[in-house]
Scaffold this motif. Structure first.
Motif, PDB file in Angstrom:
ATOM      1  N   SER A  75       0.834  -1.203   0.000  1.00 37.75           N
ATOM      2  CA  SER A  75       0.000   0.000   0.000  1.00 37.75           C
ATOM      3  C   SER A  75       0.869   1.254   0.000  1.00 37.75           C
ATOM      4  O   SER A  75       0.519   2.252  -0.627  1.00 37.75           O
ATOM      5  CB  SER A  75      -0.954   0.014   1.188  1.00 37.75           C
ATOM      6  OG  SER A  75      -0.258   0.130   2.404  1.00 37.75           O
ATOM      7  N   ILE A  78       1.819   1.758  -3.548  1.00 37.49           N
ATOM      8  CA  ILE A  78       0.666   2.194  -4.345  1.00 37.49           C
ATOM      9  C   ILE A  78       0.366   3.668  -4.081  1.00 37.49           C
ATOM     10  O   ILE A  78       0.086   4.435  -5.000  1.00 37.49           O
ATOM     11  CB  ILE A  78      -0.565   1.311  -4.062  1.00 37.49           C
ATOM     12  CG1 ILE A  78      -0.330  -0.092  -4.634  1.00 37.49           C
ATOM     13  CG2 ILE A  78      -1.823   1.922  -4.637  1.00 37.49           C
ATOM     14  CD1 ILE A  78      -1.367  -1.115  -4.223  1.00 37.49           C
ATOM     15  N   LEU A 108      -5.824   2.413  -9.303  1.00 36.39           N
ATOM     16  CA  LEU A 108      -5.093   2.292  -8.038  1.00 36.39           C
ATOM     17  C   LEU A 108      -6.041   2.412  -6.847  1.00 36.39           C
ATOM     18  O   LEU A 108      -5.890   1.702  -5.850  1.00 36.39           O
ATOM     19  CB  LEU A 108      -3.981   3.338  -7.954  1.00 36.39           C
ATOM     20  CG  LEU A 108      -2.806   3.124  -8.909  1.00 36.39           C
ATOM     21  CD1 LEU A 108      -1.856   4.322  -8.852  1.00 36.39           C
ATOM     22  CD2 LEU A 108      -2.073   1.837  -8.602  1.00 36.39           C
ATOM     23  N   ILE A 111      -7.764  -0.870  -6.471  1.00 40.50           N
ATOM     24  CA  ILE A 111      -6.851  -1.853  -5.866  1.00 40.50           C
ATOM     25  C   ILE A 111      -6.773  -1.651  -4.358  1.00 40.50           C
ATOM     26  O   ILE A 111      -6.850  -2.606  -3.590  1.00 40.50           O
ATOM     27  CB  ILE A 111      -5.453  -1.766  -6.519  1.00 40.50           C
ATOM     28  CG1 ILE A 111      -5.515  -2.290  -7.953  1.00 40.50           C
ATOM     29  CG2 ILE A 111      -4.417  -2.539  -5.709  1.00 40.50           C
ATOM     30  CD1 ILE A 111      -4.264  -2.034  -8.770  1.00 40.50           C
ATOM     31  N   ILE A 115      -8.715  -4.905  -3.236  1.00 39.50           N
ATOM     32  CA  ILE A 115      -7.785  -6.013  -3.456  1.00 39.50           C
ATOM     33  C   ILE A 115      -6.728  -6.115  -2.357  1.00 39.50           C
ATOM     34  O   ILE A 115      -6.500  -7.176  -1.797  1.00 39.50           O
ATOM     35  CB  ILE A 115      -7.123  -5.893  -4.846  1.00 39.50           C
ATOM     36  CG1 ILE A 115      -8.207  -5.997  -5.925  1.00 39.50           C
ATOM     37  CG2 ILE A 115      -6.055  -6.957  -5.035  1.00 39.50           C
ATOM     38  CD1 ILE A 115      -7.748  -5.750  -7.327  1.00 39.50           C
ATOM     39  N   VAL A 116      -6.093  -5.021  -2.025  1.00 41.12           N
ATOM     40  CA  VAL A 116      -4.972  -5.020  -1.080  1.00 41.12           C
ATOM     41  C   VAL A 116      -5.463  -4.619   0.305  1.00 41.12           C
ATOM     42  O   VAL A 116      -6.266  -3.705   0.440  1.00 41.12           O
ATOM     43  CB  VAL A 116      -3.886  -4.017  -1.554  1.00 41.12           C
ATOM     44  CG1 VAL A 116      -2.782  -3.874  -0.542  1.00 41.12           C
ATOM     45  CG2 VAL A 116      -3.325  -4.433  -2.898  1.00 41.12           C
TER      46      VAL A 116
END
Length: 130
Positions: A75, A78, A108, A111, A115-116
């Motif tokens: 993270s 990102i 992003l 995500i 997702i993350v």
């Protein structure tokens, strides 16, 4: 019965407080570098943290344990990429570049939200000072 939660997320999400959830219910908010002692309803609970839709992993915590909230290494990367693309998109003169930057920012964000796990909860051992 209680647990101690400490938040050390660095620059990621510094401005906003995180919501602590125990067994799926919101029970407290915690600021960066804050230490919070919380009562728990049972000897063992499930705990996670969220901030503006961005979440952490869920872990099982027992009475008396100490939990640390940190930023996940992915993270962090990102977020850095997010801000680089954002700034590049602002200063781009070509509308195509601005559109590509916007699409990448949306990707992003997706995500990070779905997702993350942007934050990582870990149980601290007895030797770790908080």
């Amino acid at each position: 019965m209680s647990i101690t939660v400490v938040r050390r997320t660095g620059l990621i999400g510094t401005i906003l407080k995180m919501t602590i959830k125990i067994n799926g219910e919101r029970v407290a908010k915690i600021a960066n570098d804050q230490k919070l002692e919380m009562s728990i309803p049972n000897n063992v609970v499930q705990i996670c943290a969220t901030q503006s839709g961005v979440k952490s992993n869920t872990i099982e915590v027992k009475d008396g344990e100490r939990v640390q909230i940190k930023s996940n290494k992915w993270s962090n990367r990102i977020y850095v990429l997010y801000y680089i693309i954002f700034i590049t998109g602002i200063f781009a003169s070509n509308p195509l570049y601005k559109s590509i930057a916007l699409l990448m920012i949306i990707l992003l964000g997706f995500i990070l939200l779905f997702i993350v796990n942007a934050f990582q909860l870990t149980i601290l051992d007895d030797k770790t000072t908080i």
